[in-house]
Write a protein that holds these residues in place. Sequence first.
Motif, PDB file in Angstrom:
ATOM      1  N   TRP A  29       0.785  -1.129  -0.081  1.00 48.68           N
ATOM      2  CA  TRP A  29      -0.132   0.082   0.058  1.00 48.68           C
ATOM      3  C   TRP A  29       0.770   1.073  -0.205  1.00 48.68           C
ATOM      4  O   TRP A  29       1.892   1.242   0.707  1.00 48.68           O
ATOM      5  CB  TRP A  29      -1.023   0.027   1.079  1.00 48.68           C
ATOM      6  CG  TRP A  29      -1.805  -1.151   1.264  1.00 48.68           C
ATOM      7  CD1 TRP A  29      -1.635  -2.377   1.820  1.00 48.68           C
ATOM      8  CD2 TRP A  29      -3.097  -1.333   0.664  1.00 48.68           C
ATOM      9  NE1 TRP A  29      -2.717  -3.107   1.853  1.00 48.68           N
ATOM     10  CE2 TRP A  29      -3.627  -2.553   1.026  1.00 48.68           C
ATOM     11  CE3 TRP A  29      -3.809  -0.473  -0.110  1.00 48.68           C
ATOM     12  CZ2 TRP A  29      -4.890  -3.155   0.599  1.00 48.68           C
ATOM     13  CZ3 TRP A  29      -5.086  -0.792  -0.526  1.00 48.68           C
ATOM     14  CH2 TRP A  29      -5.536  -1.974  -0.373  1.00 48.68           C
ATOM     15  N   GLU A  31       1.592   4.871   1.228  1.00 48.33           N
ATOM     16  CA  GLU A  31       1.574   5.440   2.256  1.00 48.33           C
ATOM     17  C   GLU A  31       0.602   6.849   2.030  1.00 48.33           C
ATOM     18  O   GLU A  31       0.806   7.459   1.251  1.00 48.33           O
ATOM     19  CB  GLU A  31       2.942   6.063   3.031  1.00 48.33           C
ATOM     20  CG  GLU A  31       2.767   6.393   4.467  1.00 48.33           C
ATOM     21  CD  GLU A  31       3.999   6.528   5.196  1.00 48.33           C
ATOM     22  OE1 GLU A  31       4.248   7.412   5.941  1.00 48.33           O
ATOM     23  OE2 GLU A  31       4.895   6.030   4.856  1.00 48.33           O
ATOM     24  N   ILE A  32      -0.431   6.722   3.437  1.00 52.79           N
ATOM     25  CA  ILE A  32      -1.415   7.802   2.853  1.00 52.79           C
ATOM     26  C   ILE A  32      -1.092   8.895   4.137  1.00 52.79           C
ATOM     27  O   ILE A  32      -0.921   8.328   5.214  1.00 52.79           O
ATOM     28  CB  ILE A  32      -2.778   7.247   2.948  1.00 52.79           C
ATOM     29  CG1 ILE A  32      -3.122   6.544   1.975  1.00 52.79           C
ATOM     30  CG2 ILE A  32      -3.925   8.712   2.891  1.00 52.79           C
ATOM     31  CD1 ILE A  32      -4.301   5.757   1.781  1.00 52.79           C
ATOM     32  N   GLU A  33      -1.216  10.112   4.140  1.00 53.46           N
ATOM     33  CA  GLU A  33      -1.014  10.781   5.139  1.00 53.46           C
ATOM     34  C   GLU A  33      -2.179  10.790   5.990  1.00 53.46           C
ATOM     35  O   GLU A  33      -3.225  10.496   5.770  1.00 53.46           O
ATOM     36  CB  GLU A  33      -1.118  12.609   4.721  1.00 53.46           C
ATOM     37  CG  GLU A  33       0.038  12.745   3.788  1.00 53.46           C
ATOM     38  CD  GLU A  33       1.436  13.053   4.534  1.00 53.46           C
ATOM     39  OE1 GLU A  33       1.201  13.337   5.754  1.00 53.46           O
ATOM     40  OE2 GLU A  33       2.272  12.565   3.929  1.00 53.46           O
ATOM     41  N   PRO A  34      -1.695  10.857   7.276  1.00 56.00           N
ATOM     42  CA  PRO A  34      -2.657  10.418   8.460  1.00 56.00           C
ATOM     43  C   PRO A  34      -3.992  11.232   8.602  1.00 56.00           C
ATOM     44  O   PRO A  34      -5.111  10.779   8.569  1.00 56.00           O
ATOM     45  CB  PRO A  34      -1.929  10.699   9.695  1.00 56.00           C
ATOM     46  CG  PRO A  34      -0.370  10.527   9.435  1.00 56.00           C
ATOM     47  CD  PRO A  34      -0.539  10.978   7.988  1.00 56.00           C
ATOM     48  N   VAL A  37      -6.347   9.741   5.942  1.00 57.29           N
ATOM     49  CA  VAL A  37      -7.218   8.480   6.310  1.00 57.29           C
ATOM     50  C   VAL A  37      -8.168   8.883   7.207  1.00 57.29           C
ATOM     51  O   VAL A  37      -9.268   8.330   7.175  1.00 57.29           O
ATOM     52  CB  VAL A  37      -5.788   7.893   7.672  1.00 57.29           C
ATOM     53  CG1 VAL A  37      -6.463   6.393   8.132  1.00 57.29           C
ATOM     54  CG2 VAL A  37      -4.779   7.178   6.523  1.00 57.29           C
ATOM     55  N   GLY A 122      -6.831   2.553   2.878  1.00 57.50           N
ATOM     56  CA  GLY A 122      -5.616   2.757   2.273  1.00 57.50           C
ATOM     57  C   GLY A 122      -4.924   1.139   2.790  1.00 57.50           C
ATOM     58  O   GLY A 122      -3.693   1.631   3.099  1.00 57.50           O
ATOM     59  N   ASN A 125      -2.703   1.311   6.173  1.00 58.65           N
ATOM     60  CA  ASN A 125      -2.644   2.841   6.557  1.00 58.65           C
ATOM     61  C   ASN A 125      -3.897   3.190   7.638  1.00 58.65           C
ATOM     62  O   ASN A 125      -3.877   3.845   8.574  1.00 58.65           O
ATOM     63  CB  ASN A 125      -2.753   3.892   5.578  1.00 58.65           C
ATOM     64  CG  ASN A 125      -1.680   3.941   4.590  1.00 58.65           C
ATOM     65  OD1 ASN A 125      -0.626   4.449   4.797  1.00 58.65           O
ATOM     66  ND2 ASN A 125      -1.721   3.256   3.422  1.00 58.65           N
ATOM     67  N   GLU A 137       3.835   3.095  16.868  1.00 58.27           N
ATOM     68  CA  GLU A 137       4.223   3.492  15.503  1.00 58.27           C
ATOM     69  C   GLU A 137       5.577   3.928  15.314  1.00 58.27           C
ATOM     70  O   GLU A 137       6.272   4.650  16.076  1.00 58.27           O
ATOM     71  CB  GLU A 137       3.322   4.540  15.064  1.00 58.27           C
ATOM     72  CG  GLU A 137       3.304   5.018  13.814  1.00 58.27           C
ATOM     73  CD  GLU A 137       3.079   3.940  12.653  1.00 58.27           C
ATOM     74  OE1 GLU A 137       3.912   3.758  11.715  1.00 58.27           O
ATOM     75  OE2 GLU A 137       2.030   3.364  12.694  1.00 58.27           O
ATOM     76  N   ARG A 142       3.474  10.094  12.264  1.00 57.36           N
ATOM     77  CA  ARG A 142       2.040   9.270  12.166  1.00 57.36           C
ATOM     78  C   ARG A 142       1.564   9.204  13.720  1.00 57.36           C
ATOM     79  O   ARG A 142       0.705   9.222  14.066  1.00 57.36           O
ATOM     80  CB  ARG A 142       2.491   7.971  11.385  1.00 57.36           C
ATOM     81  CG  ARG A 142       1.161   7.199  11.410  1.00 57.36           C
ATOM     82  CD  ARG A 142       1.501   6.116  10.394  1.00 57.36           C
ATOM     83  NE  ARG A 142       0.565   4.916  10.592  1.00 57.36           N
ATOM     84  CZ  ARG A 142      -0.557   4.641   9.934  1.00 57.36           C
ATOM     85  NH1 ARG A 142      -1.216   5.883   9.014  1.00 57.36           N
ATOM     86  NH2 ARG A 142      -1.441   3.904  10.273  1.00 57.36           N
TER      87      ARG A 142
END
Length: 185
Positions: A29, A31-34, A37, A122, A125, A137, A142
């Motif tokens: 996947w 990475e998606i910004e928090p 999400v 995501g 994510n 984490e 994040r």
Amino acid sequence: MGRKVIISLFLLITLILLISAKPLLATLWDEIEPHEVVDQATVVVEGTFDFSADSMADEKTMPYCGKKFNVEKSYKRDVPDQITAGIDCADGSILENFQAEGGRFLLFLKSDPKVGLRVTVGGSNGIVKLKDGNVEEENEERREFFEEYLDDQNDNGDPWSLYLLIILGVLVVWYFISKKIRTRS
């Protein structure tokens, strides 16, 4: 060429085609910004998976496996005490091991009509690992984001507390006003 060679080649090619036609479970996947999400999630819940229950997985749900999730707290949208959450099938054993060591999860889910499940945003994510009340984490940015998210959610408190505080304030003001009126009389 002999008949046995042609049959062997045919079987070999057929076997290769059958193997390559199966869906792969290992996924990667982006990475998606928090904050993305959080924005994409229609449901946010905290709790643990029921790994003793069967997974719901077939060609329609891939790369997700439906896992029973025991909801202990809902942050966004009311949901039943147990839901089926679509997680990346490749993440199952990692999550199970983390939970066996006392871990819990904060899931950011969205509906996916193609899969027929609420799936994690995501893929991985949308899964935040929690242990002893802390976000587990490696990515510091994040971790800080989701710690702040949880703090904000927990600080909202019960709206009834605010109502009771307002009523109490009104009663105190009324008491002093009525006392002042009585002393003038």
